[in-house]
Design an enzyme around this catalytic site. Structure first.
Site, PDB file in Angstrom:
ATOM      1  N   GLU A 246       0.906   3.881   1.891  1.00 14.50           N
ATOM      2  CA  GLU A 246       1.393   4.265   3.217  1.00 14.50           C
ATOM      3  C   GLU A 246       2.581   3.402   3.632  1.00 14.50           C
ATOM      4  O   GLU A 246       3.562   3.912   4.178  1.00 14.50           O
ATOM      5  CB  GLU A 246       0.299   4.095   4.284  1.00 14.50           C
ATOM      6  CG  GLU A 246      -1.023   4.728   3.954  1.00 14.50           C
ATOM      7  CD  GLU A 246      -1.989   3.777   3.268  1.00 14.50           C
ATOM      8  OE1 GLU A 246      -3.126   3.653   3.747  1.00 14.50           O
ATOM      9  OE2 GLU A 246      -1.611   3.164   2.256  1.00 14.50           O
TER      10      GLU A 246
ATOM     11  N   CYS B  29      -1.994  -0.844   7.607  1.00 11.22           N
ATOM     12  CA  CYS B  29      -1.274   0.421   7.434  1.00 11.22           C
ATOM     13  C   CYS B  29      -1.465   1.318   8.654  1.00 11.22           C
ATOM     14  O   CYS B  29      -0.545   2.051   9.030  1.00 11.22           O
ATOM     15  CB  CYS B  29      -1.708   1.122   6.157  1.00 11.22           C
ATOM     16  SG  CYS B  29      -1.092   0.281   4.670  1.00 11.22           S
TER      17      CYS B  29
ATOM     18  N   HIS C 130       0.841  -1.190   0.000  1.00 10.19           N
ATOM     19  CA  HIS C 130       0.000   0.000   0.000  1.00 10.19           C
ATOM     20  C   HIS C 130       0.880   1.244   0.000  1.00 10.19           C
ATOM     21  O   HIS C 130       2.045   1.208   0.397  1.00 10.19           O
ATOM     22  CB  HIS C 130      -0.913  -0.001   1.219  1.00 10.19           C
ATOM     23  CG  HIS C 130      -1.981  -1.051   1.148  1.00 10.19           C
ATOM     24  ND1 HIS C 130      -2.979  -1.150   2.086  1.00 10.19           N
ATOM     25  CD2 HIS C 130      -2.208  -2.037   0.254  1.00 10.19           C
ATOM     26  CE1 HIS C 130      -3.781  -2.152   1.766  1.00 10.19           C
ATOM     27  NE2 HIS C 130      -3.326  -2.714   0.655  1.00 10.19           N
TER      28      HIS C 130
ATOM     29  N   CYS D 153      -6.001   1.061   5.626  1.00  9.10           N
ATOM     30  CA  CYS D 153      -6.489  -0.220   6.147  1.00  9.10           C
ATOM     31  C   CYS D 153      -5.917  -0.410   7.555  1.00  9.10           C
ATOM     32  O   CYS D 153      -5.066   0.359   8.012  1.00  9.10           O
ATOM     33  CB  CYS D 153      -6.069  -1.365   5.226  1.00  9.10           C
ATOM     34  SG  CYS D 153      -4.292  -1.724   5.262  1.00  9.10           S
TER      35      CYS D 153
END
Length: 134
Positions: A62, A91, A60, A88
């Site tokens: 992040e 993260c 992801h 999410c």
């Protein structure tokens, strides 16, 4: 709002077809890290399989931004992360551990467990409608 706009532009670097996400880590009004969703370094730049399902090893935005900090001389204590989509739960855990104190995001994801965890950890969470930044 400008950092969120910049994160949206940064998301365009992603090779993912289903969803492109960008993230910027900002500290003392300086961008100290950036990331977008995609495969790990050295992997082919294909995020989805033949059934258009995201491959399990895609990182992801992040996570890319935070792990990039680990290879730099910067640290994210007290920083703000600007993300084009809400984080999410995985993260969110990284954001907490990285010492980031503020999260600004521009699109709601269907699951809110990441946002809920950030709030529980006392992190300031701000939603800015990314569609109003065009």
């Amino acid at each position: 709002m400008r950092y969120l706009k910049m994160a949206r532009v940064w998301a365009e670097n992603s090779y993912c077809v289903r969803r492109q996400v960008g993230a910027l880590v900002v500290k003392d009004k300086m961008i100290i890290s950036d990331g977008y969703n995609g495969t790990p370094s050295g992997f082919e730049n294909v995020c989805e399989d033949e059934n258009n399902v995201t491959k399990p090893y895609v990182l992801h935005a992040e996570a890319n931004a935070i792990t990039k900090l680990a290879r730099s001389n910067n640290n994210s204590d007290g920083a703000t992360i600007y993300i084009t989509a809400s984080p999410c739960i995985e993260c969110a855990k990284l954001i907490i551990q990285a010492g980031i104190r503020r999260v600004v995001y521009g699109e709601q994801y269907r699951l809110t467990d990441g946002i809920d965890l950030l709030r529980r950890a006392g992190i300031e969470v701000v939603f800015m409608d990314i569609n109003s930044t065009k």
